[in-house]
Scaffold this active site. Structure first.
Site, mmCIF file in Angstrom:
data_model
loop_
_atom_site.group_PDB
_atom_site.id
_atom_site.type_symbol
_atom_site.label_atom_id
_atom_site.label_comp_id
_atom_site.label_asym_id
_atom_site.label_seq_id
_atom_site.Cartn_x
_atom_site.Cartn_y
_atom_site.Cartn_z
ATOM 1 N N THR A 122 -10.044 8.285 7.211
ATOM 2 C CA THR A 122 -9.306 7.481 7.901
ATOM 3 C C THR A 122 -8.460 7.935 9.130
ATOM 4 O O THR A 122 -7.963 6.505 9.655
ATOM 5 C CB THR A 122 -8.610 5.826 6.775
ATOM 6 N N ARG A 128 2.196 3.166 -6.432
ATOM 7 C CA ARG A 128 1.595 4.539 -5.758
ATOM 8 C C ARG A 128 2.527 5.651 -6.419
ATOM 9 O O ARG A 128 2.218 6.690 -7.149
ATOM 10 C CB ARG A 128 2.445 5.117 -4.516
ATOM 11 N N LEU A 178 2.964 6.464 8.179
ATOM 12 C CA LEU A 178 4.014 7.001 9.636
ATOM 13 C C LEU A 178 4.914 6.547 10.175
ATOM 14 O O LEU A 178 5.609 6.529 10.489
ATOM 15 C CB LEU A 178 2.320 7.228 9.946
ATOM 16 N N SER A 199 0.715 -1.274 0.239
ATOM 17 C CA SER A 199 0.103 0.131 0.188
ATOM 18 C C SER A 199 0.401 1.510 -0.300
ATOM 19 O O SER A 199 0.553 1.929 -0.616
ATOM 20 C CB SER A 199 -1.329 0.140 1.351
ATOM 21 N N HIS A 200 1.827 1.659 0.644
ATOM 22 C CA HIS A 200 2.973 1.953 0.724
ATOM 23 C C HIS A 200 4.015 2.172 -0.720
ATOM 24 O O HIS A 200 5.434 2.675 -0.736
ATOM 25 C CB HIS A 200 3.362 2.463 1.845
ATOM 26 N N PHE A 202 -1.933 2.720 12.774
ATOM 27 C CA PHE A 202 -3.154 2.095 12.143
ATOM 28 C C PHE A 202 -3.773 2.977 11.556
ATOM 29 O O PHE A 202 -4.145 4.316 12.204
ATOM 30 C CB PHE A 202 -3.742 1.218 13.010
ATOM 31 N N GLY A 209 -9.712 1.180 1.146
ATOM 32 C CA GLY A 209 -9.360 -0.650 -0.176
ATOM 33 C C GLY A 209 -10.122 -1.935 -0.163
ATOM 34 O O GLY A 209 -10.245 -1.983 -0.994
ATOM 35 N N GLU A 210 -9.848 -2.123 0.789
ATOM 36 C CA GLU A 210 -10.866 -3.236 1.891
ATOM 37 C C GLU A 210 -12.378 -2.985 1.536
ATOM 38 O O GLU A 210 -12.894 -4.345 0.762
ATOM 39 C CB GLU A 210 -10.099 -3.267 2.975
ATOM 40 N N LYS A 214 -15.333 5.061 20.933
ATOM 41 C CA LYS A 214 -13.945 4.586 21.759
ATOM 42 C C LYS A 214 -13.190 5.912 20.711
ATOM 43 O O LYS A 214 -12.626 7.025 20.232
ATOM 44 C CB LYS A 214 -13.676 4.135 22.910
ATOM 45 N N GLN A 263 5.592 -6.579 13.365
ATOM 46 C CA GLN A 263 6.884 -8.079 13.116
ATOM 47 C C GLN A 263 6.235 -8.549 11.495
ATOM 48 O O GLN A 263 7.440 -9.115 11.313
ATOM 49 C CB GLN A 263 5.722 -8.925 14.671
#
Lengths: 337, 337
Positions: free
Chosen positions: A157, A49, A121, A44-45, A176, A184-185, A228, A306
């Site tokens: 988002t 792109r 980020l 995605s990055h 996140f 995109g999902e 929240k 991870q």
């Protein structure tokens, strides 16, 4: 799949960007962000792109040779005016002064303003943890997400990211979106004709909807974590919008006016210097943090990032990254005949 | 229900605390926190807390006449050593220097260390927004919550709170636990013999559990929002634990050693001065934030804290707050015969 070394990929991306009119500093910074994404199997990055970047340029929505201007706003605030260019060069321009201010004051803020935002980020968090700093960043995007109890797109988002340096190995980093899922999902579910899981979106009346088209066109996406997550998303709008003198997600959508380019807005990055907080005790408390991480892993839970770190280790060891042939062809088509 | 003016309640609480050996400054600060809770119909921080406070004192877990020591750590960091006393007086002790540092540097951090934590974070957020500052706070608690994918208590219920000053009316403030629900909520389900909703807890194998006793005694609570909430909870452990030279939730549990007193740990509070970020543009961007709030309310969604603000308005207008008779009797029983 094509196999390319990171250097080859960096060179190709810079070549494409230069051919499209991006200045050398802009090209280098943008390409490095994409190579980091590709190296971590974070498509995605990654270099796909480039297609969106060129689209944004052709729509007249980005300044390809913008020169970031650094403003020393306050003892603990550095502002970088990206001048309508992409965010990565602006980030690198502000990083040295952010670091200096964090070391001088204990903590400091970098605001990136007037940028077309194209930054993972986590890449920025790693740049700060590599300097021994604790880091926190967030930004609005464009209006896609309803507040809890609502039914119209308002929030972006809105990603939030955090980084904690570790004495050995990779830093503790998460990054996140505060939306329940990436936009995109939901697009993928629409294409596949699949129903959405509960909690992803609402219809125009604010009722839960499992229909991707309804959520994307009539209703809105939802945040993660109910009221929240919605509160956090509002906080991100405020901190990385009005507080730093930049746009909220609905304001960013208004600027885009349906062009579908990469979003124009700001970003807030905070850096904390553990050395200033802790002085001589810094090593002791670093070890206490390590005990917390050990407590997470001892019960079979995973630290964030991870999967990226594993991909990085694999790709770094073998010396090359994979790029889908079709994507590579699309990218090469952006080079002059 | 007894009806008491806030002044009567403040006086009673101070009298009880003084009778138990708390110093006048400690009594005043602790009582004011409880009166604010009672005024907002926020019973969880109301005067029923006197019972737990006295229990904590009798267990030898709090210093009743502690004098907070203020340390000017760095241009943007003030540290208050609570000296083993409760947190409210330490917060008030650090507030003036936190404000001065935020105005001087643009943003600043207050760390409260070595305190027995008894603070509603929203009260502190309001103290900062009343000074025109944007505020963010968080703290660990004690190990009750498993990380996502885990099965043992490790994280605390780790609240995070945020405040944004508004030109008119009440500030935008939220304050929530990063656990899926409060621990007391699970206790209530146990007493009532009710099954827990999904997502509240796991058993000793990490499998979802709807049994309150299993979750409380064998497994663990869960965070809100899955792996994202879990990541935030870890961030709170790190920021308001090792970064500020204080305890993580498992370390706090170890100190308590099963005594069941109010928890001993630290707290991190950040303050941002919009005037320093924005200069002359501060009014413009304040109005843009108001547009965001209007966009939330226009679609029938609510801003956070509205229930508290409504209770406050009602109780303030009528000039008294309600206190259950039985609670009042329990509290008065703490006065000397």
């Amino acid at each position: 799949m094509a196999q390319m070394t990171p250097e080859e990929l960096q060179h190709l991306a810079e070549e494409v960007l230069a051919a499209q009119g991006f200045s050398q500093p802009q090209s280098t910074a943008i390409a490095a962000m994409m190579v980091a994404g590709q190296r971590d199997d974070c498509a995605s990055h990654g270099i796909y792109r480039l297609l969106g970047i060129v689209k944004t340029l052709k729509a007249g929505k980005v300044v390809p040779d913008a020169e970031p201007r650094i403003e020393d706003v306050a003892p603990a605030i550095v502002r970088v005016d990206a001048g309508g260019g992409f965010s990565p060069l602006a980030f690198h321009a502000g990083l040295p002064l952010l670091e200096a201010k964090a070391r001088a004051c204990g903590l400091a803020a970098l605001t990136i303003n007037n940028c077309v935002h194209f930054s993972a980020l986590w890449v920025e968090m790693e740049a700060l943890t590599a300097r021994g700093l604790v880091a926190l960043a967030c930004n609005p995007t464009q209006a896609y997400v309803a507040p809890a109890g609502g039914r119209r797109p308002l929030f972006g988002t809105n990603p939030i990211a955090f980084g904690w340096p570790r004495p050995e190995g990779q830093p503790f980093v998460f990054d996140f979106a505060t939306s329940a899922v990436a936009r995109g999902e939901i697009e993928l579910h629409r294409r596949a004709g699949k129903a959405l899981p509960e909690g992803w979106g609402v219809d125009a009346e604010g009722a839960p909807s499992s229909d991707a088209r309804t959520v994307l066109e009539e209703g809105a996406m939802l945040t993660f974590g109910g009221h929240k997550g919605s509160a956090l998303s509002a906080m991100i709008e405020l901190l990385a919008g009005p507080l730093i003198g930049d746009l909220t997600s609905p304001e960013s959508s208004a600027v885009d006016a349906g062009a579908g380019g990469l979003p124009y807005h700001g970003e807030l990055i905070l850096a904390f210097d553990p050395q200033r907080f802790l002085g001589a005790a810094v090593g002791d408390y670093q070890q206490r943090a390590e005990q917390l991480f050990a407590g997470i892993e001892a019960q079979g839970a995973r630290l964030p990032s991870q999967r990226r770190y594993q991909a990085r280790a694999r790709n770094t060891t073998r010396g090359w990254v994979e790029v889908p042939d079709e994507l590579l062809a699309d990218v090469r088509a952006l080079l002059p005949g």
